[in-house]
Design an enzyme around this catalytic site. Sequence first.
Site, PDB file in Angstrom:
ATOM      1  N   TYR A  67       0.310  -1.338   0.153  1.00 12.91           N
ATOM      2  CA  TYR A  67      -0.504  -0.594   0.084  1.00 12.91           C
ATOM      3  C   TYR A  67       1.115   1.459   0.620  1.00 12.91           C
ATOM      4  CZ  TYR A  67      -2.875   3.629   1.631  1.00 12.91           C
ATOM      5  OH  TYR A  67      -3.818   4.840   1.852  1.00 12.91           O
ATOM      6  N   ASP A  92       0.349   6.778  10.539  1.00 13.46           N
ATOM      7  CA  ASP A  92       1.844   5.665  10.933  1.00 13.46           C
ATOM      8  C   ASP A  92       3.242   6.065  10.592  1.00 13.46           C
ATOM      9  OD1 ASP A  92       2.337   4.701   7.719  1.00 13.46           O
ATOM     10  OD2 ASP A  92       0.029   3.739   9.006  1.00 13.46           O
ATOM     11  N   GLU A 112      -0.815  15.741   9.511  1.00 17.88           N
ATOM     12  CA  GLU A 112      -1.820  14.241   9.946  1.00 17.88           C
ATOM     13  C   GLU A 112      -2.090  15.574  11.822  1.00 17.88           C
ATOM     14  OE1 GLU A 112      -3.440  11.895  12.070  1.00 17.88           O
ATOM     15  OE2 GLU A 112      -2.519  11.532  10.240  1.00 17.88           O
ATOM     16  N   GLY A 144      -5.830  19.268   8.440  1.00 17.81           N
ATOM     17  CA  GLY A 144      -5.228  19.012   6.887  1.00 17.81           C
ATOM     18  C   GLY A 144      -5.580  20.034   6.084  1.00 17.81           C
ATOM     19  N   ASP A 161      -3.298  10.252   2.375  1.00 23.45           N
ATOM     20  CA  ASP A 161      -3.687   8.664   2.998  1.00 23.45           C
ATOM     21  C   ASP A 161      -4.546   8.815   4.212  1.00 23.45           C
ATOM     22  OD1 ASP A 161      -2.393   5.865   4.308  1.00 23.45           O
ATOM     23  OD2 ASP A 161      -0.936   6.501   4.878  1.00 23.45           O
ATOM     24  N   SER A 163      -8.115   6.753   6.088  1.00 26.53           N
ATOM     25  CA  SER A 163      -8.651   5.239   6.479  1.00 26.53           C
ATOM     26  C   SER A 163      -9.971   5.249   5.750  1.00 26.53           C
ATOM     27  CB  SER A 163      -9.150   5.634   7.435  1.00 26.53           C
ATOM     28  OG  SER A 163     -10.216   7.155   7.992  1.00 26.53           O
ATOM     29  N   TYR A 229      -6.074  -6.095   3.441  1.00 25.95           N
ATOM     30  CA  TYR A 229      -7.375  -5.334   3.305  1.00 25.95           C
ATOM     31  C   TYR A 229      -8.290  -6.007   2.701  1.00 25.95           C
ATOM     32  CZ  TYR A 229      -4.102  -0.935   3.486  1.00 25.95           C
ATOM     33  OH  TYR A 229      -3.728  -0.142   4.231  1.00 25.95           O
TER      34      TYR A 229
END
Length: 288
Positions: A67, A92, A112, A144, A161, A163, A229
Site C-alpha cells: 500500500y 504511521d 496529520e 489538513g 493517506d 482511512s 485489507y
Amino acid sequence: MEQIRGGYFSEKNDLWPGQFFSLEVEKVLHTEKSEYQDILIVQTTHHGKALILDGLIQCTEHDEFAYQEMISFLPLCAHENPAKVLIVGGGDGGVAREVSKHPLVQSVVQVEIDARVIEASKRYLPSMSVGFSSPKLTLNVCDGFEYMRNHKGEFDVIITDSSDPIGPAVNLFTKSYFKLLKEALKPDGIVCSQGSSLWLSLEHVKGTMQNCRQHFDTVKFGVANVPSYPTGQIGFVIGALGENRPLESPTLTFTDEEIARMKLRYYNGDVHRAAFVLPTFARNALYK
C-alpha cells in the site's frame, strides 16, 4: 475488547457486510482513545504488528509496503518533477518513508491531525515511523483542510493517506475536498487518494472518480493487492491537471539496482503500468 474474541481480532464493518477479516492476536501492545479515534496496536502471530483505528485495520507489518509504495510511487512516477510533496494523513509514517525515497523529491510536508497516532507508531511501528526521521520531511500536527486553505499553488504532488469513508474521513472523498487539493497544487500537479476496493462498493468508487473529475482534467483508477485489507485489494484515485496526461506510464523508471537500493518490494515500472489495467466490469463502470 469487543473485537478481540477467542484470541482473534475481527474487523467487522457495515462497509463490507456479510464478511470479516480476522488476525490471530499474540499480545495487545497499545490501546487508547485519542481526541479523534480509538487506537489499537496488536502483535499478531503471522502478520507482525497491526495498527487498528476505530476498529479498522490500517496496516500490518506483513504487507504494508504494498500500500505505502503504490500510493506514493504511482503519483510520483507519473509526474515529471515531483520536487515538493504534501501528505495528508499517514500518521504511521509509511507514506513519508516511501515518498522520501524518490530521487526527484526535494521536500515533503506532512499534515496529520492526530498526534497520538504518530506517537504510538513511533513507539511500536519503527519500520514505518522511520519515515518521520527523513531530512526531507516537515511534519505538522494540524488540520489538513486548514493547512491547504493557507498554502495554495505550492505542491507538485499531494497524497491523501486516509482511512475508509466513514466518520470524519467521509469528507476526504467529496467534490469540495478535490477542489481544495486542486487549489494547493502547482499548474501541472497530481493528486492521489486512497480509493477503496472495486469489490466492496463500485458505486462509491465511481462517485469518488466523478467528484475528482469536477476539478481534474485527467482521472484514473489504479489498484494494488494488499492481503490484510477487505477483499485483498485497494484502489487509488489519481487526478492530474491537464488533459490526456499519461498517468499509466511512468515518466521515470528505476533499474533493478535502484529498486534494490530504495528497498522497494512491490513497486516497479511494470507494476505501475499494470495497476491501471482493470477488469471489464470496473472499466465499464468507471470510464463509460
